[in-house]
Design a protein around this motif. Structure first.
Motif, mmCIF file in Angstrom:
data_model
loop_
_atom_site.group_PDB
_atom_site.id
_atom_site.type_symbol
_atom_site.label_atom_id
_atom_site.label_comp_id
_atom_site.label_asym_id
_atom_site.label_seq_id
_atom_site.Cartn_x
_atom_site.Cartn_y
_atom_site.Cartn_z
ATOM 1 N N ARG A 142 53.937 48.145 31.793
ATOM 2 C CA ARG A 142 53.088 47.276 31.240
ATOM 3 C C ARG A 142 52.321 47.706 30.089
ATOM 4 N NH1 ARG A 142 49.535 45.212 35.951
ATOM 5 N NH2 ARG A 142 48.478 44.387 34.272
ATOM 6 N N ARG A 143 52.338 46.925 28.901
ATOM 7 C CA ARG A 143 51.426 47.371 27.688
ATOM 8 C C ARG A 143 50.407 46.282 27.633
ATOM 9 N NH1 ARG A 143 54.854 48.952 22.910
ATOM 10 N NH2 ARG A 143 52.660 48.162 21.974
ATOM 11 N N SER A 144 49.293 46.555 26.826
ATOM 12 C CA SER A 144 48.289 45.627 26.691
ATOM 13 C C SER A 144 47.680 46.142 25.053
ATOM 14 C CB SER A 144 46.941 45.768 27.466
ATOM 15 O OG SER A 144 46.474 46.938 27.221
ATOM 16 N N ALA A 145 46.808 45.337 24.644
ATOM 17 C CA ALA A 145 46.713 45.650 22.936
ATOM 18 C C ALA A 145 45.065 44.756 23.228
ATOM 19 C CB ALA A 145 47.437 45.181 22.153
ATOM 20 N N LEU A 146 44.016 45.354 22.241
ATOM 21 C CA LEU A 146 43.077 44.641 21.931
ATOM 22 C C LEU A 146 42.935 44.679 20.553
ATOM 23 C CD1 LEU A 146 39.997 43.976 22.743
ATOM 24 C CD2 LEU A 146 39.381 46.202 22.488
ATOM 25 N N PHE A 147 42.560 43.384 20.083
ATOM 26 C CA PHE A 147 42.456 43.115 18.614
ATOM 27 C C PHE A 147 41.073 42.725 18.435
ATOM 28 C CE2 PHE A 147 46.837 41.822 20.168
ATOM 29 C CZ PHE A 147 47.590 42.327 19.270
ATOM 30 N N TYR A 148 40.432 43.183 17.382
ATOM 31 C CA TYR A 148 39.203 42.637 16.959
ATOM 32 C C TYR A 148 38.810 42.681 15.694
ATOM 33 C CZ TYR A 148 38.339 47.946 17.178
ATOM 34 O OH TYR A 148 38.496 49.151 16.959
ATOM 35 N N THR A 149 37.769 42.074 15.191
ATOM 36 C CA THR A 149 37.236 42.106 13.886
ATOM 37 C C THR A 149 35.939 42.537 13.765
ATOM 38 O OG1 THR A 149 36.180 39.743 14.193
ATOM 39 C CG2 THR A 149 38.771 39.982 13.501
ATOM 40 N N THR A 150 35.502 43.047 12.617
ATOM 41 C CA THR A 150 34.087 43.270 12.305
ATOM 42 C C THR A 150 33.267 41.975 12.178
ATOM 43 O OG1 THR A 150 34.587 42.991 9.846
ATOM 44 C CG2 THR A 150 34.543 45.310 11.026
ATOM 45 N N PRO A 151 32.010 41.885 12.472
ATOM 46 C CA PRO A 151 31.043 40.553 12.499
ATOM 47 C C PRO A 151 31.345 40.028 11.045
ATOM 48 C CG PRO A 151 29.815 42.342 13.388
ATOM 49 C CD PRO A 151 31.246 42.999 12.726
ATOM 50 N N THR A 152 31.833 38.704 11.137
ATOM 51 C CA THR A 152 32.034 37.787 9.958
ATOM 52 C C THR A 152 31.008 36.601 9.826
ATOM 53 O OG1 THR A 152 34.391 38.158 10.327
ATOM 54 C CG2 THR A 152 33.779 36.463 9.024
ATOM 55 N N THR A 153 30.182 36.722 8.737
ATOM 56 C CA THR A 153 29.448 35.665 8.199
ATOM 57 C C THR A 153 30.048 34.323 7.839
ATOM 58 O OG1 THR A 153 27.794 37.179 7.703
ATOM 59 C CG2 THR A 153 27.598 34.986 6.882
ATOM 60 N N ILE A 154 29.665 33.189 8.551
ATOM 61 C CA ILE A 154 30.530 32.028 8.454
ATOM 62 C C ILE A 154 29.892 31.060 7.311
ATOM 63 C CG2 ILE A 154 31.314 29.756 9.445
ATOM 64 C CD1 ILE A 154 31.721 31.378 11.953
ATOM 65 N N PRO A 196 50.829 32.460 27.405
ATOM 66 C CA PRO A 196 51.655 33.015 26.445
ATOM 67 C C PRO A 196 51.835 32.178 25.293
ATOM 68 C CG PRO A 196 53.049 33.240 28.233
ATOM 69 C CD PRO A 196 51.907 32.495 28.883
ATOM 70 N N LEU A 197 51.749 32.992 24.055
ATOM 71 C CA LEU A 197 52.074 32.229 22.634
ATOM 72 C C LEU A 197 52.495 33.275 21.780
ATOM 73 C CD1 LEU A 197 48.268 30.782 22.024
ATOM 74 C CD2 LEU A 197 50.109 29.547 22.465
ATOM 75 N N ARG A 198 53.221 32.858 20.846
ATOM 76 C CA ARG A 198 53.876 33.634 19.836
ATOM 77 C C ARG A 198 52.621 34.062 18.937
ATOM 78 N NH1 ARG A 198 59.328 34.262 19.928
ATOM 79 N NH2 ARG A 198 60.275 33.063 21.018
ATOM 80 N N HIS A 199 51.904 33.096 18.493
ATOM 81 C CA HIS A 199 50.776 33.758 17.241
ATOM 82 C C HIS A 199 49.370 32.925 17.562
ATOM 83 C CE1 HIS A 199 54.756 34.097 15.465
ATOM 84 N NE2 HIS A 199 54.274 34.962 14.629
ATOM 85 N N LEU A 200 48.532 33.588 16.996
ATOM 86 C CA LEU A 200 47.039 32.997 17.361
ATOM 87 C C LEU A 200 46.095 33.141 16.201
ATOM 88 C CD1 LEU A 200 45.453 32.483 20.186
ATOM 89 C CD2 LEU A 200 44.579 34.696 19.742
ATOM 90 N N HIS A 201 45.249 32.343 15.910
ATOM 91 C CA HIS A 201 44.836 32.116 14.653
ATOM 92 C C HIS A 201 43.247 31.486 15.015
ATOM 93 C CE1 HIS A 201 44.803 31.276 10.366
ATOM 94 N NE2 HIS A 201 43.477 30.664 10.636
ATOM 95 N N ILE A 202 42.277 32.325 14.323
ATOM 96 C CA ILE A 202 41.018 31.582 15.201
ATOM 97 C C ILE A 202 39.863 31.103 13.750
ATOM 98 C CG2 ILE A 202 38.673 32.268 16.061
ATOM 99 C CD1 ILE A 202 40.461 34.263 17.891
ATOM 100 N N VAL A 203 39.432 30.276 13.733
ATOM 101 C CA VAL A 203 38.712 29.602 13.014
ATOM 102 C C VAL A 203 37.435 28.861 13.201
ATOM 103 C CG1 VAL A 203 38.521 27.801 11.040
ATOM 104 C CG2 VAL A 203 40.863 28.730 11.635
ATOM 105 N N GLY A 204 36.296 29.559 12.368
ATOM 106 C CA GLY A 204 34.860 29.296 12.816
ATOM 107 C C GLY A 204 34.351 28.284 11.562
ATOM 108 N N THR A 205 33.227 27.340 11.958
ATOM 109 C CA THR A 205 32.449 26.763 11.215
ATOM 110 C C THR A 205 31.092 26.776 11.250
ATOM 111 O OG1 THR A 205 32.302 24.646 12.261
ATOM 112 C CG2 THR A 205 34.332 24.776 10.655
ATOM 113 N N GLY A 206 30.036 26.860 10.470
ATOM 114 C CA GLY A 206 28.664 27.158 10.681
ATOM 115 C C GLY A 206 27.973 27.368 9.343
ATOM 116 N N ASP A 207 26.757 27.735 9.097
ATOM 117 C CA ASP A 207 25.759 28.278 8.011
ATOM 118 C C ASP A 207 25.321 29.386 8.619
ATOM 119 O OD1 ASP A 207 26.258 25.645 6.678
ATOM 120 O OD2 ASP A 207 24.941 24.723 8.351
ATOM 121 N N THR A 208 25.690 30.370 7.934
ATOM 122 C CA THR A 208 25.191 31.748 8.119
ATOM 123 C C THR A 208 25.580 32.310 9.438
ATOM 124 O OG1 THR A 208 23.002 31.173 8.510
ATOM 125 C CG2 THR A 208 23.690 31.203 6.192
ATOM 126 N N ALA A 209 26.016 31.730 10.335
ATOM 127 C CA ALA A 209 26.297 32.146 11.680
ATOM 128 C C ALA A 209 27.120 33.748 11.721
ATOM 129 C CB ALA A 209 27.017 31.275 12.666
#
Length: 124
Positions: free
Chosen positions: A16-28, A100-113
């Motif tokens: 069994r394998r796993s993975a961690l995907f992560y980003t740096t903090p992003t200003t919205i 399960p999914l094949r692809h993932l995409h994350i979108v955010g909205t806000g003012d300076t979050a």
């Protein structure tokens, strides 16, 4: 511009394998891609964690696709929203899980979050 996604591959057990995907903090500012298209097709369990470290709120939408090569942008005909809109108040971390999914995409909205995303993917 979408932030860079870092991937750490891990081994849960011999088979069994796993993975961690992560980003740096992003200003919205308006609507921003928080995590661009990532391939999660080899994993059967996904957990998404989101953290807002700013004093303003953010709304995040997680999209998934089971198509091999989804076209268009998140929210288009090849994509489906995973769960409801996620409201992140100041200093709040929230998480959702999905099957399960094949692809993932994350979108955010806000003012300076300022939002950071983590996706833990595991073969079960």
């Amino acid at each position: 511009m979408a932030p860079t996604v870092t991937t750490e591959n891990k081994t849960v057990s011999q088979n069994r394998r796993s993975a961690l995907f992560y980003t740096t903090p992003t200003t919205i500012s308006g609507t921003e891609t928080l995590m661009n298209l990532i391939d999660v097709s080899m994993y059967s369990k996904l957990t998404i964690q989101l953290l807002n470290t700013d004093a303003t709120d953010a709304t995040v939408k997680v999209y998934g696709s089971i198509k091999n090569n989804p076209s268009g942008s998140a929210g288009g005909t090849d994509w489906v929203q995973v769960g409801d809109d996620i409201t992140l108040d100041t200093g709040i971390m929230k998480a959702i899980s999905t099957t399960p999914l094949r692809h993932l995409h994350i979108v955010g909205t806000g003012d300076t979050a300022v939002v950071t995303c983590w996706v833990y993917a595991e073969q079960v």
